[in-house]
Design a protein around this motif. Structure first.
Motif, PDB file in Angstrom:
ATOM      1  N   GLY A 281      38.104  34.791  72.603  1.00  0.00           N
ATOM      2  CA  GLY A 281      37.346  36.225  73.689  1.00  0.00           C
ATOM      3  C   GLY A 281      36.596  37.328  73.589  1.00  0.00           C
ATOM      4  N   GLU A 282      36.964  37.965  72.707  1.00  0.00           N
ATOM      5  CA  GLU A 282      35.737  39.389  72.713  1.00  0.00           C
ATOM      6  C   GLU A 282      34.349  38.412  72.664  1.00  0.00           C
ATOM      7  N   LYS A 283      33.824  37.124  72.111  1.00  0.00           N
ATOM      8  CA  LYS A 283      32.460  37.349  72.583  1.00  0.00           C
ATOM      9  C   LYS A 283      32.198  36.260  73.927  1.00  0.00           C
ATOM     10  N   TYR A 284      33.176  35.263  74.471  1.00  0.00           N
ATOM     11  CA  TYR A 284      32.960  34.691  75.800  1.00  0.00           C
ATOM     12  C   TYR A 284      33.334  35.561  76.595  1.00  0.00           C
ATOM     13  N   LEU A 285      34.241  36.381  76.490  1.00  0.00           N
ATOM     14  CA  LEU A 285      35.182  36.800  77.916  1.00  0.00           C
ATOM     15  C   LEU A 285      34.625  38.449  77.809  1.00  0.00           C
ATOM     16  N   LYS A 286      33.943  38.783  76.774  1.00  0.00           N
ATOM     17  CA  LYS A 286      34.035  40.334  76.358  1.00  0.00           C
ATOM     18  C   LYS A 286      35.101  40.671  76.601  1.00  0.00           C
ATOM     19  N   GLY A 287      35.659  40.413  76.196  1.00  0.00           N
ATOM     20  CA  GLY A 287      36.972  41.073  75.859  1.00  0.00           C
ATOM     21  C   GLY A 287      38.492  42.067  76.669  1.00  0.00           C
ATOM     22  N   ASN A 288      37.838  40.741  77.766  1.00  0.00           N
ATOM     23  CA  ASN A 288      38.798  40.861  79.365  1.00  0.00           C
ATOM     24  C   ASN A 288      39.408  39.456  79.827  1.00  0.00           C
ATOM     25  N   GLY A 289      40.381  39.170  79.284  1.00  0.00           N
ATOM     26  CA  GLY A 289      40.951  37.726  80.509  1.00  0.00           C
ATOM     27  C   GLY A 289      41.780  37.762  79.338  1.00  0.00           C
ATOM     28  N   GLU A 290      42.172  35.961  79.801  1.00  0.00           N
ATOM     29  CA  GLU A 290      43.428  35.274  78.768  1.00  0.00           C
ATOM     30  C   GLU A 290      42.753  33.777  78.591  1.00  0.00           C
ATOM     31  N   LEU A 291      43.225  33.843  77.039  1.00  0.00           N
ATOM     32  CA  LEU A 291      43.221  32.811  75.796  1.00  0.00           C
ATOM     33  C   LEU A 291      44.559  32.076  76.262  1.00  0.00           C
ATOM     34  N   PHE A 292      44.171  30.692  75.534  1.00  0.00           N
ATOM     35  CA  PHE A 292      44.990  30.241  75.425  1.00  0.00           C
ATOM     36  C   PHE A 292      44.860  28.813  74.723  1.00  0.00           C
ATOM     37  N   LEU A 293      45.712  29.098  73.504  1.00  0.00           N
ATOM     38  CA  LEU A 293      46.551  28.253  72.404  1.00  0.00           C
ATOM     39  C   LEU A 293      47.179  26.878  73.272  1.00  0.00           C
ATOM     40  N   ILE A 294      46.281  25.646  73.381  1.00  0.00           N
ATOM     41  CA  ILE A 294      47.634  24.993  74.127  1.00  0.00           C
ATOM     42  C   ILE A 294      47.864  23.654  72.689  1.00  0.00           C
ATOM     43  N   TYR A 295      49.297  23.364  72.310  1.00  0.00           N
ATOM     44  CA  TYR A 295      50.075  22.150  71.941  1.00  0.00           C
ATOM     45  C   TYR A 295      50.750  21.401  72.340  1.00  0.00           C
ATOM     46  N   PRO A 296      51.203  20.431  71.412  1.00  0.00           N
ATOM     47  CA  PRO A 296      51.706  19.429  72.317  1.00  0.00           C
ATOM     48  C   PRO A 296      53.522  19.659  73.384  1.00  0.00           C
ATOM     49  N   ARG A 297      53.338  19.415  74.143  1.00  0.00           N
ATOM     50  CA  ARG A 297      54.556  20.102  74.801  1.00  0.00           C
ATOM     51  C   ARG A 297      56.098  18.611  74.221  1.00  0.00           C
ATOM     52  N   HIS A 298      57.277  18.690  73.787  1.00  0.00           N
ATOM     53  CA  HIS A 298      58.708  18.559  73.261  1.00  0.00           C
ATOM     54  C   HIS A 298      59.122  18.803  73.632  1.00  0.00           C
ATOM     55  N   THR A 299      59.654  18.793  72.759  1.00  0.00           N
ATOM     56  CA  THR A 299      61.344  19.244  72.682  1.00  0.00           C
ATOM     57  C   THR A 299      61.655  20.479  72.626  1.00  0.00           C
ATOM     58  N   LEU A 300      61.696  21.255  71.740  1.00  0.00           N
ATOM     59  CA  LEU A 300      61.820  22.823  71.037  1.00  0.00           C
ATOM     60  C   LEU A 300      60.214  23.227  71.563  1.00  0.00           C
ATOM     61  N   PHE A 301      59.792  22.854  72.466  1.00  0.00           N
ATOM     62  CA  PHE A 301      58.179  23.350  72.980  1.00  0.00           C
ATOM     63  C   PHE A 301      58.064  22.885  74.523  1.00  0.00           C
ATOM     64  N   PRO A 302      59.062  23.130  75.141  1.00  0.00           N
ATOM     65  CA  PRO A 302      59.369  22.938  76.665  1.00  0.00           C
ATOM     66  C   PRO A 302      57.931  23.640  77.724  1.00  0.00           C
ATOM     67  N   GLU A 303      58.646  25.201  77.597  1.00  0.00           N
ATOM     68  CA  GLU A 303      57.310  25.526  77.890  1.00  0.00           C
ATOM     69  C   GLU A 303      56.762  26.733  77.045  1.00  0.00           C
ATOM     70  N   PRO A 304      55.634  27.372  78.408  1.00  0.00           N
ATOM     71  CA  PRO A 304      54.991  28.808  77.553  1.00  0.00           C
ATOM     72  C   PRO A 304      55.528  29.697  76.862  1.00  0.00           C
ATOM     73  N   ILE A 305      54.771  30.189  75.488  1.00  0.00           N
ATOM     74  CA  ILE A 305      55.042  31.251  75.207  1.00  0.00           C
ATOM     75  C   ILE A 305      55.143  32.854  75.786  1.00  0.00           C
ATOM     76  N   SER A 306      55.690  33.911  75.397  1.00  0.00           N
ATOM     77  CA  SER A 306      54.939  34.884  76.362  1.00  0.00           C
ATOM     78  C   SER A 306      53.734  35.367  75.741  1.00  0.00           C
ATOM     79  N   ASP A 307      52.668  36.323  76.586  1.00  0.00           N
ATOM     80  CA  ASP A 307      51.691  36.129  76.402  1.00  0.00           C
ATOM     81  C   ASP A 307      51.849  37.229  74.641  1.00  0.00           C
ATOM     82  N   PHE A 308      51.111  37.100  73.927  1.00  0.00           N
ATOM     83  CA  PHE A 308      50.515  37.722  72.984  1.00  0.00           C
ATOM     84  C   PHE A 308      49.037  38.869  73.612  1.00  0.00           C
TER      85      PHE A 308
END
Length: 136
Positions: free
Chosen positions: A75-102
């Motif tokens: 985020g600091e180097k590619y987005l110059k500290g301004n924007g959104e980053l995403f960690l993408i994990y496999p969807r499954h029963t215990l992770f059906p929806e995005p987790i609120s932002d950090f």
């Protein structure tokens, strides 16, 4: 409708630091979304299962602190500290929806989002500003 965005895989244009004007520690995110040539989002895939119900301060959904450091550097180097980053994990029963932002800063946020391997779809958070998020 045409969107001006491009997807770049394994982008390798930034480094973590310089030493005596020489770049050191290349940063190579899995995916970068560009608006023309300007990076607007960085996405990184992780192939472990996280648990959306483990939201207490000690378990932190099973997320890795080192992954957060990695994405912060992107985020600091590619987005110059301004924007959104995403960690993408496999969807499954215990992770059906995005987790609120950090929030790293007011201008730099990270989301953990599920990827459905059956439909090849990412479930984007409704309140993110990502340019290609779900419209529903």
């Amino acid at each position: 409708m045409f969107l001006p965005y491009r997807l770049k895989t394994q982008m390798r244009t930034e480094y973590l630091v310089k030493q005596q004007e020489k770049p050191v520690f290349r940063l190579q995110p899995d995916l970068v979304i560009l608006d023309d040539t300007l990076p607007v989002s960085v996405l990184d895939t992780k192939w472990k299962l996280i648990d959306g119900s483990m939201d207490d301060s000690s378990r932190k959904y099973g997320l890795s602190q080192s992954d957060f450091y990695q994405l912060f550097a992107y985020g600091e180097k590619y987005l110059k500290g301004n924007g959104e980053l995403f960690l993408i994990y496999p969807r499954h029963t215990l992770f059906p929806e995005p987790i609120s932002d950090f929030t790293f800063t007011d201008d730099l946020k990270l989301w953990a989002v599920p990827f459905d391997m059956q439909t090849d779809q990412i479930r984007w958070p409704a309140d993110c500003t990502h340019p290609v998020r779900n419209k529903d």
